[in-house]
Design a protein around this motif. Structure first.
Motif, PDB file in Angstrom:
ATOM      1  N   ASP A   1     -39.973  -5.394-143.914  1.00 35.08           N
ATOM      2  CA  ASP A   1     -40.635  -3.961-143.925  1.00 35.08           C
ATOM      3  C   ASP A   1     -41.916  -3.691-143.394  1.00 35.08           C
ATOM      4  N   THR A   2     -42.661  -4.755-143.393  1.00 39.98           N
ATOM      5  CA  THR A   2     -44.065  -4.783-143.207  1.00 39.98           C
ATOM      6  C   THR A   2     -44.209  -5.163-141.810  1.00 39.98           C
ATOM      7  N   LEU A   3     -43.218  -5.505-140.980  1.00 35.98           N
ATOM      8  CA  LEU A   3     -43.496  -6.016-139.604  1.00 35.98           C
ATOM      9  C   LEU A   3     -44.075  -5.006-138.783  1.00 35.98           C
TER      10      LEU A   3
ATOM     11  N   MET B   1     -42.238 -10.164-145.688  1.00 34.25           N
ATOM     12  CA  MET B   1     -41.425  -8.954-145.900  1.00 34.25           C
ATOM     13  C   MET B   1     -41.223  -8.265-144.431  1.00 34.25           C
TER      14      MET B   1
END
Lengths: 187, 559
Positions: B353-355, B351
């Motif tokens: 977004d979670t980087l 995901m």
């Protein structure tokens, strides 16, 4: 213009109907088990899960998988998509750390495997790292009475190496591990 | 081990480029070749059914209009199916009709090769829609991109009035390239455990005695064209992170290569058409340098873990695992993220977004540049556009009329290129600013703070670059987001296609001028440096400020 409409209809039929249907037919014929979700069946044919899809394990006598905001409900998939600075994510992580410390007295925060307290991308991750499996041996041993040595060898049996010895990461399929554990307990 | 497995994948790509690139050349060079024996009768059949017996070469205007009309008809057909899916066959899970704005967004998304998904596949689409709309458009949009590249290449390498026949190219793209590759890839993926069935969801009792429902479907067939066509729209909400879409590291490698191979091989095809293979390798070299630099950034950022978690006392040696899958780990996740945003596919196996903050810079930048390999066809065209800008700038510096492949680059071409070049940042930055002005836009943010800025920025960058990945925490299935991103995707795709085909139409008519000692060589190593420089300078000047507000600010806040 009519030429283009005919082309569009033809493409719907060929790419949208014939292609997937032909592929389904071929796949079902050549790779029947794989094409139907790689299901794990007991001897009587009862399906207990898919080797690819994780299950929710909460009781202490089983090995646990990763955090899943959807509780391994495979009718959907995904996660909360918490950013790296998200307060909710930090709160959830803190709670997980405290819970694991309670379940495993004497454990230091830096010994906790990160994959065990982070949400997988799919929410259905069937695997944990080898470190995360070994981390749970003490707890499972206490709850089931199976010796630690036995559990460790069970983990080693279940560990999958990298694909072609090169790609990806070594890992332990939690469902497979728990099925083996259950068999051990029954026998 | 990590460096080794990444290098192995890149090496595999290098082996594919020459054979695939030559094959694509033979498909579109319209000279008789061995493959005609098998494919020509099939195509003859298709031409007969569609009433296309007469396939005269087209001027750029006719080519572009045919392309647009075809895309419009496909859009209309797809929209009707989505709005009526409840009443259509193959709907075992009883999915309802899709509402109008979401249908608009979905259709715009798939026709433009973006595959931004504001719906979730498991609950939003019937099997019939997955097949006849999603899969069909995955073929059509990829073929559209490829023929744009071929037409553009013909424009800059041949002499005359025409850049080919759109319908012939479009149909050949299906019959000789995408369909055979998809069939092989589907079977390989099924063999490696990707499901392919029309049965409804599976219900079972878990080991702990709970009920589990597992969504399934004709996944493999979609997976194949999703990657080959640089589409990226997943069968499931979690896309290629879902174990059914991408069950093992081996399938991960195959999916990476299948989305990477056509954009990379087209550089070789370009060299064949230009009758100077080095021209192609120069473009490939420039792309590769940028690729490796951004890959290194995301790999190091992710493998160092999330600083916020390290601050809690956790061991960062496993890397940042939030939003990633254990079987892929950091190396296969970082490589996948880089390829999917370089080749503007938009499929994700972790995901985004979670980087970690610095990790986010890689996908964002690659989509902003939109030219490092790029989507099927359009990526190469964008890089050739930068090449023309490169010779133009060099020409200005030495005071000579710039030339590219022996054609004079004059104000008319540069104006058209400026339109294509400026449309992209405008479509990203304008709507991003607009979203922050309204509650409609701001309300969708799920990760407050600097990361929220990145969420909005990512959504429009992904739309404008026709990538389709997302910071999926964004609550984007609303009227505002469906309409705004839908429009950005359409403009992001067609403005540049039209203006660059116009450039091709103008260049094809020019009298080639012979190469002299004063000619600026574009098949020289020096030109790799110029290309990389131009891409980075234009990109940095445009996007650095907004990058500082999002990922860089977030990084500084938790460092």
């Amino acid at each position: 213009m009519f030429k283009i409409i005919r082309l569009a209809l033809l493409m719907i039929v060929v790419c949208g109907i014939a292609y997937p249907l032909a592929m389904t037919g071929l796949a079902q014929m050549i790779f029947h088990d794989q094409a139907n979700g790689s299901l794990i069946k007991e001897k009587d044919g009862k399906v207990v899960g898919s080797e690819l899809i994780g299950q929710n394990f909460k009781s202490p006598q089983y090995f646990h998988g990763r955090v899943s905001s959807i509780h391994y409900d495979a009718a959907a998939s995904g996660s909360n998509n918490y950013g790296p600075t998200n307060k909710e994510m930090l709160k959830r992580t803190n709670e997980s750390i405290n819970l694991l410390k309670k379940e495993n007295p004497g454990v230091d925060t830096k010994d906790i495997p990160v994959d065990l307290i982070t949400n997988s991308g799919s929410g259905l991750d069937p695997d944990i790292s080898v470190k995360a499996a070994k981390f749970q041996v003490d707890r499972v041993s206490k709850a089931t009475g199976v010796s630690r040595a036995q559990l460790n060898s069970l983990i080693d049996d279940t560990t999958k190496g990298r694909s072609l010895g090169l790609f990806g990461e070594p890992r332990v399929n939690v469902l497979e591990l728990n099925i083996k554990l259950q068999k051990l307990l029954k026998s | 081990m990590d460096a080794l497995q990444i290098a192995a994948v890149i090496l595999l790509l290098l082996f594919i480029i020459k054979p695939l690139g030559s094959y694509i050349y033979h498909v579109f060079s319209n000279e008789p070749n061995k493959t005609d024996k098998f494919f020509a009768p099939i195509e003859k059949c298709i031409y007969a059914i569609c009433g296309m017996k007469n396939r005269a070469p087209m001027t750029w205007k006719k080519y572009t209009i045919s392309l647009l009309l075809t895309n419009i008809v496909f859009v209309a057909a797809g929209y009707v199916i989505l709005r009526l899916q409840q009443f259509l066959p193959l709907n075992p899970n009883g999915i309802k009709n899709m509402e109008p704005t979401l249908s608009f967004n979905t259709i715009a998304s798939f026709m433009t090769n973006t595959n931004l998904q504001h719906y979730s596949g498991e609950t939003g689409l019937s099997y019939f829609s997955q097949m006849t709309v999603i899969m069909m458009m995955m073929f059509a949009s990829a073929a559209t991109g490829i023929v744009v590249a071929i037409a553009f290449i013909r424009g800059i390498t041949t002499k005359g009035n025409t850049i080919g026949n759109f319908f012939e190219d479009f149909i050949k793209g299906h019959t000789r390239l995408l369909m055979p590759m998809s069939i092989i890839l589907t079977l390989v993926l099924v063999g490696l455990k990707v499901p392919q069935t029309l049965d409804p969801s599976i219900t079972l009792t878990t080991l702990e005695g709970a009920k589990q429902v597992i969504a399934i479907g004709p996944v493999a067939a979609l997976e194949a064209i999703k990657h080959l066509g640089t589409n990226g729209g997943g069968f499931f909400g979690a896309n290629s992170a879902h174990p059914f879409e991408n069950p093992t590291p081996l399938t991960n490698v195959i999916e990476i290569l299948s989305m990477w191979c056509i954009p990379a091989s087209l550089t070789y095809t370009y060299g064949r058409f230009a009758k100077k293979q080095k021209q192609g390798w120069i473009v490939f070299g420039a792309m590769s340098i940028l690729f490796v630099a951004f890959l290194a950034l995301i790999y190091f950022a992710e493998s160092n873990g999330n600083p916020a978690l390290t601050a809690m006392g956790l061991d960062p040696s496993q890397g940042s695992m939030e939003g990633k899958e254990v079987r892929f780990g950091i190396a296969q996740s970082a490589l996948f993220s880089t390829v999917t945003t370089a080749a503007t596919t938009g499929t994700v196996n972790n995901m985004h977004d979670t980087l970690t903050p610095l990790g986010q810079i890689t996908p964002l930048s690659l989509m902003m540049l939109n030219t490092v390999f790029g989507g099927d066809g359009v990526g190469l065209v964008n890089m050739l556009m930068y090449a023309i800008i490169g010779v133009f700038i060099c020409g200005l510096m030495v005071g000579r009329t710039p030339e590219f492949l022996g054609r004079k680059i004059e104000p008319k071409e540069m104006k058209l290129i400026a339109v294509a070049l400026l449309a992209h940042p405008l479509l990203i930055l304008g709507p991003t600013a607009l979203a922050f002005l309204t509650e409609l836009g701001k309300g969708a943010i799920s990760n407050p703070g600097f990361h929220g800025i990145s969420q909005v920025l990512y959504e429009f960058t992904s739309s404008a670059a026709n990538n389709g990945s997302g910071f999926e925490g964004l609550g984007d299935n609303t009227l505002f987001w469906n309409i705004s991103t839908g429009l950005v995707m359409l403009l992001g795709r067609y403005v540049s296609i039209i203006s660059l085909l116009a450039v091709a139409g103008s260049l094809v008519r020019k009298q080639p001028i012979p190469e002299t000692i004063g000619t600026f060589r574009t098949d020289h190593l020096l030109f790799v440096g110029i290309l990389v420089g131009v891409v980075l300078i234009v990109g940095a000047l445009t996007f650095l400020p907004v990058m500082a507000l999002g990922p860089i600010a977030e990084y500084l806040s938790i460092r």
